[in-house]
Design a protein around this motif. Structure first.
Motif, short mmCIF file in Angstrom:
data_model
loop_
_atom_site.label_atom_id
_atom_site.label_comp_id
_atom_site.label_asym_id
_atom_site.label_seq_id
_atom_site.Cartn_x
_atom_site.Cartn_y
_atom_site.Cartn_z
N HIS B 167 18.52 1.98 13.03
CA HIS B 167 18.62 1.25 14.33
C HIS B 167 17.80 2.22 15.36
O HIS B 167 16.85 1.91 16.19
CB HIS B 167 19.96 1.06 14.77
CG HIS B 167 20.49 -0.12 14.02
ND1 HIS B 167 21.62 -0.11 13.81
CD2 HIS B 167 20.04 -0.87 13.16
CE1 HIS B 167 22.03 -1.31 13.22
NE2 HIS B 167 20.71 -1.82 12.54
N LYS B 169 15.72 4.68 14.54
CA LYS B 169 14.13 4.66 14.22
C LYS B 169 13.46 3.48 14.71
O LYS B 169 12.17 3.45 15.25
CB LYS B 169 13.97 5.02 12.80
CG LYS B 169 14.14 6.57 12.37
CD LYS B 169 13.92 6.74 11.17
CE LYS B 169 14.02 8.29 10.44
NZ LYS B 169 13.75 8.24 9.13
N THR B 170 13.99 2.45 14.51
CA THR B 170 13.34 1.02 14.99
C THR B 170 13.12 1.20 16.37
O THR B 170 11.88 0.83 16.99
CB THR B 170 14.39 0.02 14.71
OG1 THR B 170 14.36 -0.06 13.08
CG2 THR B 170 13.57 -1.20 14.96
N SER B 171 14.05 1.44 17.22
CA SER B 171 13.64 1.55 18.66
C SER B 171 12.71 2.54 19.03
O SER B 171 11.81 2.33 19.90
CB SER B 171 15.22 1.83 19.46
OG SER B 171 16.03 2.50 18.73
N LEU B 172 12.70 3.78 18.45
CA LEU B 172 11.83 4.87 18.75
C LEU B 172 10.36 4.35 18.26
O LEU B 172 9.48 4.60 19.04
CB LEU B 172 11.94 6.10 17.78
CG LEU B 172 13.25 6.96 18.55
CD1 LEU B 172 13.53 8.37 17.32
CD2 LEU B 172 12.94 7.72 19.82
N CYS B 173 10.41 3.49 17.20
CA CYS B 173 9.09 3.12 16.76
C CYS B 173 8.46 1.72 17.78
O CYS B 173 7.22 1.76 17.94
CB CYS B 173 9.35 2.11 15.44
SG CYS B 173 8.01 1.85 14.46
N LEU B 174 9.48 1.39 18.40
CA LEU B 174 8.95 0.56 19.54
C LEU B 174 8.69 1.03 20.77
O LEU B 174 8.43 0.41 21.82
CB LEU B 174 10.06 -0.59 19.68
CG LEU B 174 10.15 -1.68 18.44
CD1 LEU B 174 11.30 -2.51 18.63
CD2 LEU B 174 9.19 -2.44 18.33
N GLY B 175 8.81 2.23 20.88
CA GLY B 175 8.23 3.27 21.91
C GLY B 175 9.35 3.56 23.04
O GLY B 175 9.13 3.70 24.16
N ALA B 176 10.65 3.36 22.65
CA ALA B 176 11.85 3.72 23.32
C ALA B 176 11.70 5.44 23.56
O ALA B 176 11.43 6.13 22.67
CB ALA B 176 13.13 3.37 22.77
N GLU B 180 16.32 5.92 26.34
CA GLU B 180 16.52 4.47 26.25
C GLU B 180 17.22 4.01 25.04
O GLU B 180 18.03 3.31 24.79
CB GLU B 180 15.10 3.76 26.13
CG GLU B 180 14.60 3.63 27.58
CD GLU B 180 12.93 3.47 27.80
OE1 GLU B 180 12.57 3.21 28.45
OE2 GLU B 180 12.45 3.84 26.71
N SER B 184 20.46 2.11 25.16
CA SER B 184 20.32 0.63 24.62
C SER B 184 21.05 0.50 23.30
O SER B 184 21.29 -0.51 22.88
CB SER B 184 18.91 0.32 24.53
OG SER B 184 18.30 0.59 25.88
N ILE B 185 21.07 1.41 22.44
CA ILE B 185 21.14 1.30 21.07
C ILE B 185 22.50 2.15 20.73
O ILE B 185 23.65 1.40 20.42
CB ILE B 185 20.14 1.81 20.01
CG1 ILE B 185 19.04 0.69 20.43
CG2 ILE B 185 20.61 1.67 18.64
CD1 ILE B 185 19.16 -0.71 20.18
#
Lengths: 230, 281
Positions: B167, B169-176, B180, B184-185
């Motif tokens: 989770h 890594k996914t948010s980092l991948c979306l530019g967080a 954030e 957020s996570i």
């Protein structure tokens, strides 16, 4: 709606894991508003190559990257391997990676798509419009419009794969990196997504990995084959 | 071998659970006679004076609440900041050093904290801040916070580590950004376990005896401000000197212990509830 035409120039790119060289001295260009397909056997480093393009490779431990990856945009060139840590979020919002296995966030269907949009600072009304538009683009809207606020992990594998594609499209990236985008889809949906990709290349640069030869032939403008060293 | 292992497990479960019931039975056996007597209501009054047959436990109950709540507040603020920094923001090497130092604090005997505070913090407060108020609720809470800190910190750390890496890594991948990702996570997902850490730390504060005994002043008066002297239920149990086992003063010790037992039960029940919430979230 304005998309930037980004050209990517890869120069002598080498990826190694400890002493093992995954690939070395890759040099080629990825042209703006085109679809470049990466093909080759499993384990040759195709997914890692995509992760180099949005620098998610830095989150993997033990991998070492050498060479240059130049992003040409509006007359400016940036070597993304030399970007500072604080510059990575804006790169990743422009160069979006869509994973092979749906990497959903533990949120609702709506919030999964809205997450990236909120990071971009987009207002609520715009978020709603973009969510609907992107879910329609991937042919998911009719299946989920009544349950946008339920947890996304109840969706089937194929629906999840389309949801993460919708999440990326909603963010309107300049470069879209797709890792086996139709792996969990049936033939009919795969063809629809292929048509979508062909239409999308008018707006953005697409780099994709696919194991389906027919798909590659149908959608790709450039095919780059990665081979094991002889 | 397998039989021995199973046998050992069964024996351990039976021993520990019976021990809890035995303690409860023991406390009830000595406390129940007090429930019938006319002086029971007197236990919940403000004055403890054995010479006048006054056995009010209210100052001790309030002292326990004030010291443990304030200590938990200080400890939570410090633990949350440190655990957030360690897991969300600091470079790995620095985070490992911070973690090592805090875990080391857990190994320091409680009496050392009290001893150091007695010779450094108490004179400082006495001289420079609140004249003659060195031994007070504030001092005891502040020092107790350092005793509780490693417990809350380690539990908070494991709460943050329980957030799946995919989770993040996914948010980092979306530019967080890291901030954030954290807000957020990590924070929403770790929330039930973080609350559990605070409740557990609170239980730890309530149960501590030595810090309050050495630093709170042990006054039998009702505390009005944080700089008043106070006595906790645990200190009270340690301080009562009753030679007559049939005396009310002696039996009051068991009532204090029963109150602490009931309190602990509710804390454990809250913890169970919070973790159950997380499982079904």
């Amino acid at each position: 709606m304005e998309f930037d035409a980004i050209k990517i120039e890869v120069e002598n790119l080498t990826l190694s894991y400890g002493k093992r060289v995954v690939f070395e001295n890759l040099s080629f260009d990825i042209f703006p508003r085109s679809i470049t397909a990466l093909v080759g056997p499993s384990g040759i480093g195709k997914s890692s190559f995509l992760k180099i393009l949005n620098q998610m490779i830095r989150e993997e431990e033990g991998l070492h990257v050498e060479g240059k990856v130049l992003l040409h945009n509006k007359g400016l060139s940036v070597d993304i391997l030399k970007l500072k840590e604080c510059e990575l979020p804006s790169l990743r919002k422009k160069v979006l990676y869509v994973a092979q296995h749906p990497d959903l966030l533990p949120l609702s269907i709506y919030d999964n798509v809205a997450f990236g949009l909120r990071l971009q600072g987009i207002g609520k009304n715009d978020i709603n419009n973009r969510i609907e538009m992107s879910l329609r683009d991937v042919f998911l809207w009719d299946e989920v419009k009544e349950r946008l606020h339920v947890k996304a992990d109840i969706l089937s594998g194929g629906q999840q794969q389309r949801l993460i594609l919708a999440r990326a499209l909603a963010m309107r990236p300049d470069v879209l990196l797709l890792d086996e985008p139709t792996a969990s889809l049936n033939e009919e949906l795969s063809l629809k997504i292929e048509d979508l990709l062909i239409s999308l290349k008018q707006k953005m640069t697409i780099v994709m990995i696919s194991h389906f030869k027919e798909q590659v032939k149908r959608v790709a403008d450039v095919i780059f084959e990665m081979r094991l060293p002889s | 071998m397998k039989f021995l292992f199973k046998f050992g497990l069964v024996v351990s479960v039976i021993t520990t659970s019976s021990l809890v019931f035995l303690i409860l039975a023991f406390l009830l056996y000595f406390s129940i006679p007090l429930f019938d007597s006319a002086i029971f209501v007197g236990f919940f009054t403000q004055k403890w004076d054995v010479s006048k047959s006054l056995y009010g436990l209210l100052p001790m109950i309030l002292g326990t609440i004030y010291i443990s709540v304030l200590a938990t507040f200080f400890a939570t603020a410090m633990s949350f900041s440190l655990a957030s920094l360690s897991e969300g923001f600091l470079p790995k090497k620095i985070a490992t050093v911070v973690e090592g130092i805090i875990v080391l604090l857990a190994g320091v005997p409680t009496v050392l904290y009290a001893f150091v505070a007695l010779f450094l913090l108490v004179p400082l407060i006495n001289i420079y801040f609140f004249m003659g108020k060195g031994l007070s609720i504030f001092t005891a809470s502040f020092v107790l916070a350092f005793v509780v800190l490693p417990t809350i910190y380690v539990m908070m750390l494991s709460a943050f580590r329980g957030v799946p890496k995919k989770h993040i890594k996914t948010s980092l991948c979306l530019g967080a950004t890291k901030k954030e990702v954290f807000f957020s996570i990590m924070l929403p997902q770790a929330k039930p376990a973080l609350l559990g850490a605070i409740v557990f730390g609170f239980a730890r504060s309530v149960g501590d005896t030595l810090i309050a005994l050495m630093l709170s002043g042990n006054s039998l008066h009702m505390p009005n401000t944080l700089f008043d002297s106070a006595r906790t239920l645990t200190s009270h149990i340690a301080l009562i000197n009753a030679n007559d086992y049939e005396s009310v003063a002696f039996k009051a010790i068991f009532l204090c212990a029963l109150l602490l037992f009931i309190f602990t039960f509710f804390v454990v029940a809250t913890l169970k509830y919070l973790y159950k919430e997380k499982r079904y979230a």
